[in-house]
Scaffold this motif. Structure first.
Motif, short mmCIF file in Angstrom:
data_model
loop_
_atom_site.label_atom_id
_atom_site.label_comp_id
_atom_site.label_asym_id
_atom_site.label_seq_id
_atom_site.Cartn_x
_atom_site.Cartn_y
_atom_site.Cartn_z
N ALA A 55 -9.43 15.67 -0.22
CA ALA A 55 -8.16 15.50 -0.93
C ALA A 55 -7.80 14.02 -1.04
N PHE A 56 -8.06 13.28 0.03
CA PHE A 56 -7.78 11.83 0.04
C PHE A 56 -8.60 11.13 -1.04
N ASN A 57 -9.88 11.43 -1.10
CA ASN A 57 -10.73 10.80 -2.11
C ASN A 57 -10.34 11.21 -3.52
N ALA A 58 -9.96 12.48 -3.68
CA ALA A 58 -9.58 12.95 -5.01
C ALA A 58 -8.30 12.28 -5.51
N LYS A 59 -7.38 12.06 -4.60
CA LYS A 59 -6.08 11.51 -5.01
C LYS A 59 -6.05 9.99 -5.08
N PHE A 60 -6.74 9.32 -4.14
CA PHE A 60 -6.55 7.88 -4.01
C PHE A 60 -7.74 7.03 -4.47
N PHE A 61 -8.93 7.62 -4.64
CA PHE A 61 -10.08 6.82 -5.00
C PHE A 61 -10.27 6.78 -6.50
N ASN A 62 -10.36 5.56 -7.04
CA ASN A 62 -10.61 5.34 -8.46
C ASN A 62 -12.11 5.05 -8.64
N GLN A 63 -12.83 6.00 -9.22
CA GLN A 63 -14.28 5.86 -9.34
C GLN A 63 -14.68 4.75 -10.31
N SER B 240 0.84 -1.20 0.00
CA SER B 240 0.00 0.00 0.00
C SER B 240 0.87 1.25 0.00
N PRO B 241 0.47 2.29 -0.72
CA PRO B 241 1.23 3.54 -0.70
C PRO B 241 1.31 4.11 0.72
N ILE B 242 2.48 4.56 1.09
CA ILE B 242 2.66 5.15 2.41
C ILE B 242 1.77 6.37 2.57
N ALA B 243 1.54 7.11 1.48
CA ALA B 243 0.71 8.31 1.56
C ALA B 243 -0.73 7.98 1.95
N VAL B 244 -1.24 6.82 1.56
CA VAL B 244 -2.59 6.42 1.96
C VAL B 244 -2.65 6.26 3.48
N SER B 245 -1.66 5.61 4.02
CA SER B 245 -1.63 5.37 5.46
C SER B 245 -1.45 6.68 6.23
N ALA B 246 -0.47 7.48 5.82
CA ALA B 246 -0.18 8.73 6.52
C ALA B 246 -1.35 9.69 6.46
N THR B 247 -1.94 9.85 5.29
CA THR B 247 -3.03 10.83 5.12
C THR B 247 -4.30 10.38 5.82
N SER B 248 -4.58 9.10 5.81
CA SER B 248 -5.78 8.61 6.52
C SER B 248 -5.66 8.89 8.02
N HIS B 249 -4.48 8.72 8.58
CA HIS B 249 -4.29 9.00 10.01
C HIS B 249 -4.28 10.50 10.28
N TYR B 250 -3.83 11.27 9.34
CA TYR B 250 -3.92 12.73 9.43
C TYR B 250 -5.38 13.14 9.51
N TYR B 251 -6.19 12.57 8.64
CA TYR B 251 -7.64 12.85 8.67
C TYR B 251 -8.25 12.42 10.01
N TYR B 252 -7.93 11.23 10.44
CA TYR B 252 -8.54 10.70 11.66
C TYR B 252 -8.18 11.57 12.86
N ALA B 253 -6.91 12.01 12.93
CA ALA B 253 -6.48 12.87 14.03
C ALA B 253 -7.22 14.20 14.00
N ALA B 254 -7.37 14.80 12.82
CA ALA B 254 -8.09 16.07 12.69
C ALA B 254 -9.56 15.90 13.07
N HIS B 255 -10.15 14.78 12.64
CA HIS B 255 -11.55 14.49 12.95
C HIS B 255 -11.77 14.37 14.46
N LEU B 256 -10.89 13.63 15.13
CA LEU B 256 -11.03 13.45 16.58
C LEU B 256 -10.74 14.74 17.34
N LEU B 257 -9.83 15.54 16.83
CA LEU B 257 -9.56 16.84 17.45
C LEU B 257 -10.79 17.73 17.36
N ALA B 258 -11.46 17.71 16.22
CA ALA B 258 -12.69 18.50 16.08
C ALA B 258 -13.75 18.03 17.07
#
Length: 904
Positions: free
Chosen positions: A694-702, A651-669
């Motif tokens: 941004a995650f969906n735009a970059k990593f999701f293949n519709q 798996s791309p490292i960016a998928v892992s890093a960005t998903s945890h970035y999102y999760y941390a921001a979500h929980l902080l909110a």
């Protein structure tokens, strides 16, 4: 025999009896006896119908000796035999020296946890008694229960840190370094070690003799011996804790321990004796060494407060009146092992102590339970390799040290080498786990001698003894040491493989539950943070972490850099640099752990206390992001495939890093919303939305409905974190299932991805797939490790390929056992209200599980036989549960034991 009318009381036996149609008009001796029995029956029945408060706590501890906060919170559990019983009111009173300093009066409430003190100002060092009375569902009061708590002291400014040598004279290395870094040449290491004053590495004894001339009412000792210490009073050891005090970043926090020692201070001469070892405070060795870090030579802080029966007081403190001598422990290192010369047990020469520079960390009371020898593992097999080499096999991997009982001549020396594996010749090998780590004991030559190391430990299942003959060994076994916190969960089911999986995971958790949650008990012993949240639910279902998770968060706050970075290891005894220092999947523990704590205990104190830590970390990640995408870190570490284990490959490292970035921001909110920080709520809600987009735009293949590389991790993490848009969720889930099935129900995730994979399936009712993924004995899978005979979870799915045989980082499946197979899940944080919704899978015939909440024990016991489903659920007093049966029907129940039956 004759009935006494009106009372329906029947008396058997000879002699006179009286009867009356009036229920309480008694005549004669037997009437009086019957009256007494009747009232006893009424009182006992009434008592059983009432609730009784038990397990009283102050700041989540029973009878704590060093409470730091001035507005502590009180709590209790409730017991009752009555169905549906609950508390309707309570009254708390707090007293000091018989003075009433707080009385709540009768409060109409069912609250039995987190009731905050609101009385007169509490005094440091003072002991207080408190009691609680509660009223049951019918408004009947109970008998009160009493407990106590003691406030942390105000230490004297004149108390000194003492030892054998100053930091300046010790010539210890500075900084925190990975020993294996290329910049550290072999000769440079040798030169650094040889330049250290040997006294700075030796274990020392510090002693002071005092005279007790009158009766003692109360005595409390506060001790901090760095790195580790043993404390005795006139030869009596004050605790069975080992590796005390708790490890920390000594530049930020230093822990002390509190001892109530009234019974030991009888009149006469008493000798205070503290032996110091190096621990993680002074990790410099010429044997195996993973890291080099020194905060200074061994040092002691000591205060003892004595209050006499006549009202007078004394204070004993560490100062220049103490003396020191070399300890019989001639070598000790947390990585290298320990040597002991019993001939030195009686000091030849006492010397004046040296006043040392104090550690820069703040002195705080240790609140986490101590590490203890929790199990004794006996020898299962023995092999005499030669006249003076014997191999002992325990067939149980542990964290700890060996105990040996021997006889021999004065000066004879034996050596013990411990390890997890054997080499091709059948001798103990430390090749994979770091060596040399050895134990050496020199006999004093007087009768039977017994010894075990005190300042170090290792992961092992073999003990190789060299230098003595078999007939000299009178006893030998492994001491399994781990944190002594209470176990809160049990799990058993009809699938024997699952039971063994639960067992090896639990053994690995125990082995790595020390002062911090370590990665392994041999090679590194470091607090890699990803385990605290990826295995957080496993830990929380199985153990009482009410004090341990706050310690984790203190370590995280101490380790956080000025930039906001939370390093991957805390305490950060070594700076590995790069992705091994800064990986979002690891650092995000600082945001996730407080929420897991809140979910299981209903206590938001970590969210409140460490909100700024959470905020600083998310702000730091924002500085590293490129248009809301993060691309650094370790990714799904140790993901499975033909490639070597390590950095994520599937798996791309960016998928892992960005998903945890999102999760941390979500929980902080969410934290901002809870704490009513409206500006932050707006800021971080917007940030989380932007990251998600941004995650969906970059990593999701519709077109393919896949994320990233289409790996199991990429799709599972998007599902679990609710990153995937609702209209695509089912398609992504189908792709995830398809990949698993095409691989023969095998996984490809790693340390990070396992939990998200398991929960993405479990929370979307794909438990049959999970069952098939783990109900086999092939690689990758827990079953293969069981088949191989390991007794603790290994670092890699195939033990033959990995290094450590004692990691718990892959143990996330245990959460599924409790949460899905037993069905235990909170509705309200803290399990004041919860569900029991067990998953019924074709091959599974029964599940038995328990979980101890702050309110009491939840017990689930279900089975299937003869086309019927039977389940018994026990609900703690003062809580309620929603029971979800296999036919989909739901039933809300109160406390007590409830039986359910459903026909298939």
């Amino acid at each position: 025999m004759k009935k006494i009318e009106g009372t329906r009381c029947t008396v058997h036996g000879a002699g006179k009896y009286a009867e009356s149609k009036a229920p309480f008009l008694w005549r004669g001796a037997w009437g009086e006896v019957c009256l007494v029995l009747l009232f006893l029956f009424i009182n006992i029945t009434s008592l059983h119908a009432q609730i009784q408060p038990v397990d009283l706590t102050c700041e989540m501890m029973e009878n704590p000796l060093s409470v730091e906060v001035f507005n502590p919170r009180f709590g209790w559990k409730l017991l009752s035999n009555a169905q549906g019983e609950k508390q309707t009111a309570y009254q708390i009173t707090v007293t000091s020296d018989e003075e009433n300093i707080w009385d709540t009066g009768k409060i109409n409430s069912d609250q039995s946890q987190f009731i905050q003190y609101n009385g007169k100002k509490l005094r440091k060092g003072q002991t207080y008694k408190w009691k609680v009375q509660v009223w049951d569902a019918k408004g009947r009061p109970t008998g009160s229960q009493t407990s106590s708590f003691q406030m942390a002291p105000e230490f004297l400014q004149t108390t000194q840190w003492i030892g054998a040598i100053t930091r300046k004279d010790a010539n210890l290395p500075t900084g925190r370094r990975d020993f294996h870094l290329p910049s550290l040449k072999k000769q440079e290491n040798i030169d650094i070690y040889n330049s250290i004053n040997p006294l700075a590495l030796r274990s020392i004894r510090l002693s002071k003799t005092i005279q007790i001339d009158k009766p003692v009412k109360k005595a409390t000792a506060y001790v901090c011996g760095l790195g580790q210490y043993n404390f005795t009073l006139s030869g009596i050891k004050l605790t069975d804790d080992v590796l005390t005090p708790a490890w920390s970043d000594y530049d930020k926090t230093v822990y002390y321990n509190t001892y109530q020692i009234n019974p030991l201070l009888l009149q006469g001469e008493k000798t205070i004796d503290v032996t110091l070892g190096n621990g993680f405070y002074n990790t410099v060795s010429n044997r195996y060494r993973k890291v080099w870090v020194s905060f200074g030579p061994p040092t002691l802080f000591f205060e003892m407060y004595i209050e006499y029966a006549d009202g007078t007081k004394d204070i004993i403190q560490s100062d220049q009146s103490w003396k020191y001598a070399l300890s019989p422990t001639t070598f000790n290192d947390i990585y290298g092992g320990e040597d002991y010369d019993a001939r030195l047990e009686k000091p030849v020469e006492w010397k004046p102590i040296v006043v040392q520079e104090a550690p820069t960390g703040i002195l705080r009371p240790q609140q986490i339970p101590g590490i203890k020898q929790m199990q004794k593992i006996p020898v299962k097999e023995m092999e005499i390799k030669s006249d003076t080499v014997i191999l002992f096999t325990m067939k149980q991997n542990v964290s700890g040290y060996p105990y040996i009982k021997v006889s021999g001549k004065k000066g004879q020396t034996l050596r013990m080498i411990v390890g997890e594996a054997l080499d091709k010749e059948g001798f103990v090998s430390q090749k994979r786990t770091g060596g040399p780590h050895t134990y050496q004991y020199t006999l004093k030559g007087t009768g039977i001698e017994e010894w075990h190391p005190e300042f170090t430990y290792y992961g092992f299942q073999y003990i190789q003894v060299e230098g003595i003959k078999i007939e000299q060994i009178k006893d030998i076994y492994s001491c399994f040491i781990y944190n002594s916190t209470k176990e809160t969960g049990t799990f058993e089911c009809s699938n024997l493989l699952f039971n063994k999986i639960h067992w090896i995971i639990n053994n690995a958790v125990k082995s790595n539950m020390q002062s911090v949650f370590t990665d392994c008990p041999q090679r590194e012993k470091l607090g890699w943070l990803e385990e605290t949240h990826l295995n957080g639910a496993v830990l929380l279902y199985n153990y009482d972490l009410i004090q341990i998770f706050p310690k984790v968060m203190r370590d995280i706050a101490d380790g956080q850099r000025n930039s906001g970075l939370i390093p991957s290891i805390v305490p950060e005894y070594v700076e590995f640099g790069g992705d091994f220092t800064d990986s979002p999947e690891w650092g995000s523990a600082g945001v996730i752990v407080p929420w897991m704590y809140y979910k299981f205990y209903g206590d938001n104190k970590l969210i409140i206390k460490y909100y700024n830590v959470m905020k600083k970390y998310v702000d730091y990640l924002e500085t590293k992001a490129d248009h809301y995408i993060l691309s650094h870190g370790l990714g799904d570490w140790y993901d499975y495939g033909d490639h070597p284990a390590g950095y994520a490959k599937n798996s791309p490292i960016a998928v892992s890093a960005t998903s945890h970035y999102y999760y941390a921001a979500h929980l902080l909110a969410k934290a901002a919303e809870m704490l009513q920080k409206q500006e932050d709520l707006k800021t971080y809600s917007t940030l989380a939305t932007n990251i998600k987009n941004a995650f969906n735009a970059k990593f999701f293949n519709q077109e393919t409905k896949q994320y990233g590389s289409g790996s199991q991790f990429c799709n599972a993490v998007a599902i679990y974190m609710n990153i995937v848009e609702p209209q695509y969720k089912q398609a992504v889930l189908e792709n995830l299932k398809k990949d698993i099935i095409q691989r023969g129900y095998r996984l490809t995730t790693g340390d990070v991805g396992n939990r998200y994979l398991y929960l993405a399936l479990a929370l979307n009712n794909e438990n049959e797939i999970l069952y098939k993924m783990h109900n086999h004995e092939e690689v990758p899978g827990y079953g293969y490790q069981v088949k191989m005979g390991v007794t603790t979870l290994t670092e890699q799915w195939d033990p033959n390929r990995g290094n450590s045989w004692n990691h718990f980082m892959m143990g996330q499946i245990d959460e599924w056992f409790y949460r899905s197979l037993a069905g235990i899940e909170p509705v309200q944080p803290g399990f004041k209200e919860f569900t029991v919704a067990p998953v019924i899978i074709d091959d599974l015939k029964y599940v038995k599980a328990t979980y101890t909440t702050l309110y009491g024990d939840i017990k689930v016991d279900w089975k299937r036989e003869n086309n019927q489903f039977f389940m018994t659920v026990e609900v703690p007093v003062n809580t309620k549960a929603t029971i979800v049966l296999p036919n989909g029907k739901q039933q809300k129940v109160g406390s007590g034991k409830h039986n359910f039956e459903v026909k298939n």
